[in-house]
Design an enzyme around this catalytic site. Structure first.
Site, PDB file in Angstrom:
ATOM      1  N   ARG A  62       0.812  -1.450   0.270  1.00  0.00           N
ATOM      2  CA  ARG A  62      -0.152   0.043   0.021  1.00  0.00           C
ATOM      3  C   ARG A  62       0.839   1.233   0.066  1.00  0.00           C
ATOM      4  O   ARG A  62       0.680   2.278  -0.501  1.00  0.00           O
ATOM      5  CB  ARG A  62      -0.824  -0.145   1.146  1.00  0.00           C
ATOM      6  CG  ARG A  62      -1.847  -1.181   1.044  1.00  0.00           C
ATOM      7  CD  ARG A  62      -3.212  -0.639   1.827  1.00  0.00           C
ATOM      8  NE  ARG A  62      -4.261  -1.717   1.967  1.00  0.00           N
ATOM      9  CZ  ARG A  62      -4.710  -2.191   2.823  1.00  0.00           C
ATOM     10  NH1 ARG A  62      -4.641  -1.631   4.012  1.00  0.00           N
ATOM     11  NH2 ARG A  62      -5.622  -3.345   2.655  1.00  0.00           N
ATOM     12  N   LYS A 166       0.369 -19.168   4.227  1.00  0.00           N
ATOM     13  CA  LYS A 166      -0.380 -19.539   5.705  1.00  0.00           C
ATOM     14  C   LYS A 166      -0.748 -18.453   6.282  1.00  0.00           C
ATOM     15  O   LYS A 166      -0.051 -17.545   6.304  1.00  0.00           O
ATOM     16  CB  LYS A 166       0.429 -20.547   6.279  1.00  0.00           C
ATOM     17  CG  LYS A 166       1.312 -20.568   7.150  1.00  0.00           C
ATOM     18  CD  LYS A 166       1.564 -21.329   8.293  1.00  0.00           C
ATOM     19  CE  LYS A 166       2.078 -20.894   9.748  1.00  0.00           C
ATOM     20  NZ  LYS A 166       2.459 -21.753  10.587  1.00  0.00           N
ATOM     21  N   HIS A 196       5.517 -24.373   4.400  1.00  0.00           N
ATOM     22  CA  HIS A 196       7.091 -24.565   4.142  1.00  0.00           C
ATOM     23  C   HIS A 196       7.368 -25.558   4.811  1.00  0.00           C
ATOM     24  O   HIS A 196       8.429 -26.166   4.271  1.00  0.00           O
ATOM     25  CB  HIS A 196       7.549 -22.976   4.583  1.00  0.00           C
ATOM     26  CG  HIS A 196       7.570 -23.031   6.162  1.00  0.00           C
ATOM     27  ND1 HIS A 196       6.585 -22.381   7.180  1.00  0.00           N
ATOM     28  CD2 HIS A 196       8.432 -23.502   7.044  1.00  0.00           C
ATOM     29  CE1 HIS A 196       6.803 -22.558   8.182  1.00  0.00           C
ATOM     30  NE2 HIS A 196       7.913 -23.200   8.248  1.00  0.00           N
ATOM     31  N   LYS A 200      11.106 -28.427   3.170  1.00  0.00           N
ATOM     32  CA  LYS A 200      12.228 -28.935   3.973  1.00  0.00           C
ATOM     33  C   LYS A 200      12.614 -30.392   3.544  1.00  0.00           C
ATOM     34  O   LYS A 200      12.025 -31.182   3.240  1.00  0.00           O
ATOM     35  CB  LYS A 200      11.862 -29.077   5.381  1.00  0.00           C
ATOM     36  CG  LYS A 200      11.788 -27.841   6.008  1.00  0.00           C
ATOM     37  CD  LYS A 200      11.243 -28.289   7.674  1.00  0.00           C
ATOM     38  CE  LYS A 200      10.936 -26.901   8.476  1.00  0.00           C
ATOM     39  NZ  LYS A 200      12.193 -25.964   8.493  1.00  0.00           N
ATOM     40  N   GLU A 234       8.945 -26.325  20.450  1.00  0.00           N
ATOM     41  CA  GLU A 234       9.785 -24.984  20.447  1.00  0.00           C
ATOM     42  C   GLU A 234       9.877 -24.570  21.839  1.00  0.00           C
ATOM     43  O   GLU A 234       9.249 -24.808  22.588  1.00  0.00           O
ATOM     44  CB  GLU A 234       8.672 -24.011  19.645  1.00  0.00           C
ATOM     45  CG  GLU A 234       8.482 -24.339  18.317  1.00  0.00           C
ATOM     46  CD  GLU A 234       7.558 -23.233  17.546  1.00  0.00           C
ATOM     47  OE1 GLU A 234       8.129 -22.377  16.749  1.00  0.00           O
ATOM     48  OE2 GLU A 234       6.297 -23.082  17.924  1.00  0.00           O
ATOM     49  N   ASP A 253      -2.220 -22.861  14.069  1.00  0.00           N
ATOM     50  CA  ASP A 253      -0.872 -22.480  13.806  1.00  0.00           C
ATOM     51  C   ASP A 253       0.095 -23.569  13.351  1.00  0.00           C
ATOM     52  O   ASP A 253       0.713 -23.427  12.384  1.00  0.00           O
ATOM     53  CB  ASP A 253       0.119 -21.684  15.122  1.00  0.00           C
ATOM     54  CG  ASP A 253       1.261 -21.039  14.469  1.00  0.00           C
ATOM     55  OD1 ASP A 253       1.430 -20.530  13.269  1.00  0.00           O
ATOM     56  OD2 ASP A 253       2.189 -21.305  15.202  1.00  0.00           O
ATOM     57  N   HIS A 258       1.258 -28.075   9.574  1.00  0.00           N
ATOM     58  CA  HIS A 258       2.444 -28.910   9.415  1.00  0.00           C
ATOM     59  C   HIS A 258       2.437 -30.374   9.999  1.00  0.00           C
ATOM     60  O   HIS A 258       2.469 -31.250   9.547  1.00  0.00           O
ATOM     61  CB  HIS A 258       3.345 -28.105  10.239  1.00  0.00           C
ATOM     62  CG  HIS A 258       3.544 -26.746   9.801  1.00  0.00           C
ATOM     63  ND1 HIS A 258       3.337 -26.421   8.550  1.00  0.00           N
ATOM     64  CD2 HIS A 258       4.122 -25.663  10.598  1.00  0.00           C
ATOM     65  CE1 HIS A 258       3.655 -25.276   8.326  1.00  0.00           C
ATOM     66  NE2 HIS A 258       4.220 -24.484   9.754  1.00  0.00           N
ATOM     67  N   LYS A 358       4.789 -24.462  22.564  1.00  0.00           N
ATOM     68  CA  LYS A 358       5.737 -23.423  22.662  1.00  0.00           C
ATOM     69  C   LYS A 358       6.332 -23.461  24.332  1.00  0.00           C
ATOM     70  O   LYS A 358       5.820 -24.063  25.315  1.00  0.00           O
ATOM     71  CB  LYS A 358       5.163 -21.941  22.664  1.00  0.00           C
ATOM     72  CG  LYS A 358       4.500 -22.108  21.000  1.00  0.00           C
ATOM     73  CD  LYS A 358       4.866 -20.496  20.591  1.00  0.00           C
ATOM     74  CE  LYS A 358       4.366 -20.238  19.167  1.00  0.00           C
ATOM     75  NZ  LYS A 358       5.629 -20.546  18.313  1.00  0.00           N
TER      76      LYS A 358
END
Lengths: 507, 377
Positions: A62, A166, A196, A200, A234, A253, A258, A358
């Site tokens: 924008r 995504k 993604h 890998k 993670e 997420d 995944h 997480k």
């Protein structure tokens, strides 16, 4: 002029990967994804001679900006995020010459974009081939695609494709709505939905391991496999993504895309060929066979958790509620554990346990295939005390590799058996830098190969599995458990697997 | 046997059995040593690499290359250093072994064995090599220098190898040896040439001109091709094999047939007349040029001229003076259509060999390129 079919010089072993001339249009060009991933990937492709001779990038967003300012911004980003550094200034300079910027704050911006594309078509001979990349927040996907259609941005000749990042929808309904909107302008085979993980190397290697070797496939069944564990841990928190994360959570997420992809790759039947249709057909089949967890069952088959304060890597870290940008009463899950069942001939009775979170103790993504114990024990209980069932572990990150755990005799007089680890590290066998997944995926999209992208029915099956679980949680049929940061999730997750007489691996 | 020798090649053994014992001892010592420094040491082997050399410099260069490649392609390397001419020495084999490990985070163990062969050793070479090969792993044979025709040791080693690596840049008379390789290729596959690998980037850049349908038709209208390759300052010896391979590649892909080799021009270049599939003539000139910083034989530039109806086009790939970059330009009817700066670095022997060791299949395109050259000799 006569029409020649394929380029005869392209034949052979070493020169098959370069795509046809094309223009790449990136929407969301001032965003993080463009700077951290897309441009470094494009620059590295240029470095490896993998971009076509005639190739142009048009950034669009924008805000108003000159092309020079845009190039300067990208140069800085590539210098910071490229996997190869320092950057080769001469290659960059040559590459940057065909980078342009067109602001699209309103409708007229798209007309200017069309003119820029037409200009490049003749200037570099891109022949009307276009790849549109939606690197914007998801709310902008539909308006941009409509504008592509309304302003005639598709070339009159050549191909046009669109890459959608995504998250692809936030439930089945919205994903289907998005697909219908995109399909008003693009055919399904022109839509490339990014996951993604599929770019890998090690994820692609699951297919190679399973289908290029003959020793694994015969035991890849319910008769031999006790259960499968898929872990994506993670150690980081939500970083600066509170706005997005708090409205989506771990299920949307990571699990929906995944982890279900990993499950599909491990569980699928052998495809007839390694092409986009065969591979995705098989993945969809296994996703369809994935037993739905109804809202009534979320209490027994799912665990959701949220991290409290704790310690990670020796550092004190805040709990989720104390993270900046998170609502103080947020019910968003940062940990998910599921017990899944695949209702088909191959997997009947073999559960797939999935967990992700997480602020777990370390970063590790892996798939573990746990085999059944030997049917008859010929060694004494004392001798085989250190023996576990065989396990094949596919480590996806970090330190990609495969290990096989089996029993061996301890070298002393008498008999003691212990489990040992046979380890194969990709890093040690192939000492080359694996390409970044975005390099692989951009190249595939330019070449029109959809094998590593998610097809419409795949996305819909994924949401169809996830939706009822989210609904059950919404109705509070499974409480949100708290776990201390730096632990392997709430006690309920251990209980989930312990009920079946099993335990989670320590990755 | 000098002290220098011992340091470079490691301990000596007199028999294959003794050598295996020595290797085992060295392995344990290396593992102990790594443990002491808190590392674990993996003994990794993905291939057997047999190197044949008749010059000590070649053997040492090969040994160094293998050492540098150990992290990427850990191997059992057997370097054979032959000396047919040493007089007064009875045929003998001397074995040295070494188990070096890289400093740093990921030490890897690989093994390197040197066998010195003297006198008339042709018949016994295979018997030295066979017991030293690690079972089940592929055998790569890297022949430095010009492969002989009709020699027992060559045939024996070749029959052990799954893959045969040469470097046609080292051939004394490339115009004679390349057709020899082509004939060998017909008998067995699995031959690769480091000089061919040097051409990969050049081929990629040339092919890219014709990826778009706009310029592709010019491929059918090529009328001339010129390539420059580097020579030493004195220019007495020329090494045209890279340029010849490039010509062979274009000829085989585009269906050109050789008509005649013309007399060498005053500049010492090679001139050929070729015929396109449609009968038209293609003039080819391979010209030696003195270029600072390039190895003898390396390409310095390629120019392809084409005509199609009233249109003419010229496609040029040129190496920049910095040796790391090049330019690719296409000019149609006098107008610049493509101009790019690209990475075009001269690859070292390590990168080239590293790449070749990843390829285990046949390179059909190389085979075809050689085939196209057979008519030129």
């Amino acid at each position: 002029m006569t029409v020649t079919l394929a380029n005869p010089l392209r034949d052979g072993l070493r020169l098959e990967r370069t795509p046809e001339p094309a223009c790449l249009v990136i929407f969301g060009a001032s965003g993080d994804l463009t700077k951290r991933k897309l441009m470094p990937a494009l620059y590295n492709l240029a470095l490896q001679h993998l971009l076509p001779t005639s190739f142009a990038v048009i950034g669009s967003a924008r805000s108003r900006m000159t092309a020079d300012a845009f190039r300067a911004e990208l140069h800085e980003a590539v210098a910071e995020f490229s996997r190869t550094r320092p950057i080769d200034e001469e290659v960059w300079a040559a590459f940057a010459r065909s980078i342009d910027y067109v602001a699209t704050p309103d409708d007229s911006g798209y007309d200017r974009l069309r003119e820029a594309l037409a200009r490049f078509d003749t200037a570099i001979g891109a022949d009307g081939n276009r790849l549109f990349y939606l690197a914007t927040p998801p709310a902008a996907y539909e308006p941009i695609v409509r504008a592509i259609g309304a302003h005639g941005l598709r070339g009159e000749s050549g191909w046009s494709r669109v890459v959608v990042e995504k998250p692809y929808g936030r439930d089945l309904q919205s994903a289907m709505r998005l697909t219908s909107a995109v399909q008003e302008v693009f055919r399904e085979d022109e839509i490339f939905r990014i996951d993604h993980y599929l770019g890998k190397e090690t994820v692609q290697n699951i297919l190679v391991l399973r289908f290029a070797n003959s020793i694994f496939e015969p035991i890849w069944t319910r008769q031999h496999v006790d259960h499968v564990q898929i872990t994506a841990a993670e150690s980081i928190g939500i970083e600066e993504r509170a706005g997005y994360y708090d409205s989506s959570g771990a299920m949307r997420d990571l699990v929906q895309n995944h982890l279900l992809q990993l499950l599909a790759l491990v569980g699928m039947e052998p495809p007839a060929a390694f092409d986009d249709r065969s591979v995705r057909d098989e993945k969809v089949k296994v996703l369809r066979a994935l037993r739905r967890i109804s809202p009534e069952d979320v209490g027994s088959l799912t665990v959701r958790g949220q991290y409290g304060p704790g310690f990670v890597g020796g550092e004190r870290v805040p709990g989720y509620h104390d993270e900046a940008g998170v609502a103080p009463d947020s019910q968003t899950e940062t940990f998910v554990a599921l017990k899944c069942a695949i209702d088909n001939w191959r997997w009947e009775g073999t559960p797939f346990y999935i967990r992700t979170g997480k602020r777990l103790p370390k970063r590790a993504t892996e798939i573990a295939i746990r085999f059944r114990v030997a049917p008859h024990r010929i060694f004494t209980r004392e001798a085989s005390a250190g023996l576990e069932a065989n396990e094949l572990v596919i480590r996806i990150q970090p330190d990609e590799g495969i290990s096989l755990i089996f029993g061996a005799k301890v070298p002393i007089q008498g008999l003691r058996i212990r489990s040992v680890n046979m380890d194969f590290g990709y890093g040690e066998s192939f000492m080359v830098d694996a390409p970044d997944s975005y390099e692989t995926l951009i190249l595939d999209a330019l070449r029109g190969d959809g094998t590593l992208f998610t097809r419409r029915d795949e996305v819909e099956q994924q949401w169809a599995f996830v939706d009822p679980i989210l609904a059950g949680w919404q109705e509070n049929r499974q409480e949100l458990a708290t776990y201390a940061a730096g632990t392997w999730g709430p006690a309920q997750a251990d209980a989930l697997i312990a009920r079946d007489g099993r335990t989670w691996r320590r990755p | 046997m000098t002290v220098m020798d011992e340091t470079f090649w490691g301990a000596q053994a007199t028999s294959v059995d003794a050598l295996e014992r020595e290797l085992a001892r060295l392995r344990r010592a290396a593992v102990e040593d790594a443990k002491g420094r808190g590392h674990t040491l993996a003994r990794a082997s993905v291939l057997n690499l047999v190197v044949y050399a008749e010059r000590e410099v070649h053997a040492r260069r090969a040994a160094r290359t293998i050492g540098e490649l150990a992290l990427r392609h850990p191997s059992r390397a057997i370097v054979l250093l032959g000396d047919h001419h040493r007089e007064g020495v009875i045929a003998s084999v001397r074995l040295h072994c070494q188990v070096p490990h890289a400093e740093g985070a990921q030490p890897v163990l690989y093994e390197q064995i040197l066998a010195r062969l003297r006198g008339n050793y042709d018949e016994r070479v295979a018997s030295v090599v066979i017991p030293l090969l690690v079972p089940d792993l592929p055998v790569f044979l890297w022949w430095t220098g010009t492969p002989p025709s009709d020699a027992r040791h060559f045939d024996d080693l070749l029959s052990l190898a799954d893959r045969f690596i040469v470097d046609s840049a080292d051939f004394a008379r490339a115009d004679r040896t390349l057709p020899e390789i082509a004939r060998l290729m017909r008998l067995r596959g699995g031959i690769t040439d480091l000089n061919w690998a040097r051409l990969t980037h050049w081929r990629e850049l040339i092919a890219q001109f014709f990826d778009g349908p706009a310029l592709r038709p010019f491929l059918a209208g090529v009328v001339g091709m010129r390539a420059g390759f580097a020579v030493d300052m004195d220019g007495r010896e020329i090494h045209p094999s890279q340029a010849l391979l490039l010509l062979g590649w274009l000829a085989s892909r585009l269906g050109w047939r050789p008509v005649e080799a013309l007399a060498a021009s005053e500049a010492g270049g090679l001139l050929f007349r070729m015929r396109r599939a449609d009968g038209a003539t293609v003039m080819v000139r391979l010209r030696p040029r003195f270029e600072r910083g390039l190895d003898a034989g390396d390409l310095s530039g390629v120019r392809i001229q084409a005509a199609l109806g009233e249109h003419t086009a010229e496609f040029v790939v040129k190496r920049a003076p910095d040796r790391r970059h090049g330019t690719a330009t296409a000019i149609v009817d006098g107008t610049l259509r493509v101009e790019r700066v690209v990475v075009l670095s001269a690859l070292g022997i390590r990168e080239l060999l590293g790449e070749e060791l990843t390829i285990t299949g046949n390179d059909r395109v190389y085979e075809d390129a050689l085939g196209a050259l057979m008519g030129l000799a």
